[in-house]
Enzyme design. Sequence first.
Site, PDB file in Angstrom:
ATOM      1  CE  LYS A  65      -0.164  11.778   5.658  1.00 23.66           C
ATOM      2  NZ  LYS A  65       0.076  11.489   4.222  1.00 23.66           N
ATOM      3  CB  SER A 140       2.890  14.124   3.311  1.00 26.41           C
ATOM      4  OG  SER A 140       1.864  13.202   2.946  1.00 26.41           O
ATOM      5  CB  SER A 164       2.468  10.732   1.039  1.00 29.27           C
ATOM      6  OG  SER A 164       2.877  12.020   0.666  1.00 29.27           O
TER       7      SER A 164
HETATM    8  N1  GLN Z   1       5.227  14.616  -2.250  1.00 25.78           N
HETATM    9  C1  GLN Z   1       4.058  14.630  -3.090  1.00 25.78           C
HETATM   10  C2  GLN Z   1       3.379  15.963  -2.939  1.00 25.78           C
HETATM   11  O1  GLN Z   1       3.961  16.781  -2.341  1.00 25.78           O
HETATM   12  C3  GLN Z   1       3.136  13.508  -2.690  1.00 25.78           C
HETATM   13  C4  GLN Z   1       2.402  13.784  -1.467  1.00 25.78           C
HETATM   14  C5  GLN Z   1       1.454  12.702  -1.106  1.00 25.78           C
HETATM   15  O2  GLN Z   1       1.532  11.572  -1.595  1.00 25.78           O
HETATM   16  N2  GLN Z   1       0.508  13.052  -0.251  1.00 25.78           N
HETATM   17  O3  GLN Z   1       2.319  16.200  -3.423  1.00 25.78           O
END
Ligand code: GLN
Length: 467
Positions: A65, A140, A164
């Site tokens: 990532k 994400s 995410s």
């Molecule tokens: N979708 C969640 C957010 O927007 C989690 C994101 C994540 O785990 N980095 O914060």
Amino acid sequence: MTPNTLTAHAILDLIKQKKLSAKDVFASVSAQIQKTEKDVHAYATIFDAPQIQENAAVPIPIAIKDNICIKGELTTCSSQILSGFKPPYDATVIQKLKASGAVFTGHANMDEFAFGSSTETSYYGPTRNPWNLACVPGGSSGGSAAAVAANEAIWALGSDTGGSIRQPAALCGVVGLKPTYGRVSRYGLIAFASSLDQIGPITKDITDAALLLNIIAGHDEHDSTSVDLPVPDYTKALRNDVKGLKIGIPKEYFIEGIDPQVKKSVFDAIAILKKCGATFEEISLPHTEYAVSTYYIVATAEASSNLARFDGIQYGLRRKPDHIRKTPLIDLYEETRDIGFGTEAKRRIMLGTYALSSGYYDAYYLKGLKVRTLIKKDFDEAFKKVDAIITPTSPTTAFKIGEKTNDPLSMYLSDIYTISANLSGIPAISIPCGLSKDNLPIGLQIMAKPFDEEMLFRIGFTFEQNK
Ligand code: GLN
């Protein structure tokens, strides 16, 4: 042979039997990237041909990532503000992977700074779901999940702050694990919310998740929140046996908003595990309804503080103002941040700054921390009665690109089932458990006690063998 379609453990067996070379594996992954990347766009950056050590322990091509630092490689959190940033050091997980002979394919695309559930907020443009290119891969870590699902990498690392790793794994039909907070070093992970973030594996099956966790787990003196506990050999937990295990089904997780096909698949999976000898009981996690709001207070507060360092001086983009309005330095900060951050990042910085500002700190941030403790206590109580908890990973299958971009609240609800594990610090895994009528993957989530990743592997492995 198309080695890029195989799991890492199958590849390692073939390499051992001298039926395959690490070079062949990388060549087939590369060819696949050539073929499908223009449609899928799983990568923010594809690295130059990496070195391949034929005799290394685990010479498996891996996508990382774009928020995990690799020395000398562009690492941008898929944000314009980090354009050009090449870290001077490796994250601890990268050092460990390098020691095992890993072959790095590239930095996987992500929502900017990991803010999102769809990988649409990347500065590089969206990633598409390999199962249906009109749909999002989730986020994400959508690039990491899509790379594995499209066979553009054998496995990948993601980061999970509120879901995410697990949500994109569910939407792309792969396995995604968020380890216990403190199990894997965060050193070199560009922070979103430091008390919630964990790095974890995204793989094609459970065995690969155990193998990859074996490589990256462990105490690290560079991360004071990493925990000094022995790391078991997680492959020993891969047993086709759940006899006598008690598994909880939280009633708060099966209410309105859940796609009936998701619900059905999860209950079909539960029936399989019952047949294998596990017993199930309904449990209650009474503070579940506050999880999303609590998360968006705590996570944005920490994010607003963590993102203060991107000022145009130390990293990446620097915008020198044409006209001085305040002072040259303040104008430089403001213009750099104005241009460098996207809309969602700005929204989060403003929300978080508000929650932390004097006068509101007690009402929002402190209150959020108190509710977080209540959510954690729900799990402590539940784990007195059960060995694990099973839920859906995401209330829906992959949605259409663009469908939720103008509705941040509906986007935030994508993580309704995953967020509590981050707030509580417990480990959780998403495993493919079926397909919808539209041929889109559905994910099952298993949660366990802190540092009991072995329970996740054992239940996940049993399900995988019997489904
Ligand atoms: N979708 C969640 C957010 O927007 C989690 C994101 C994540 O785990 N980095 O914060």
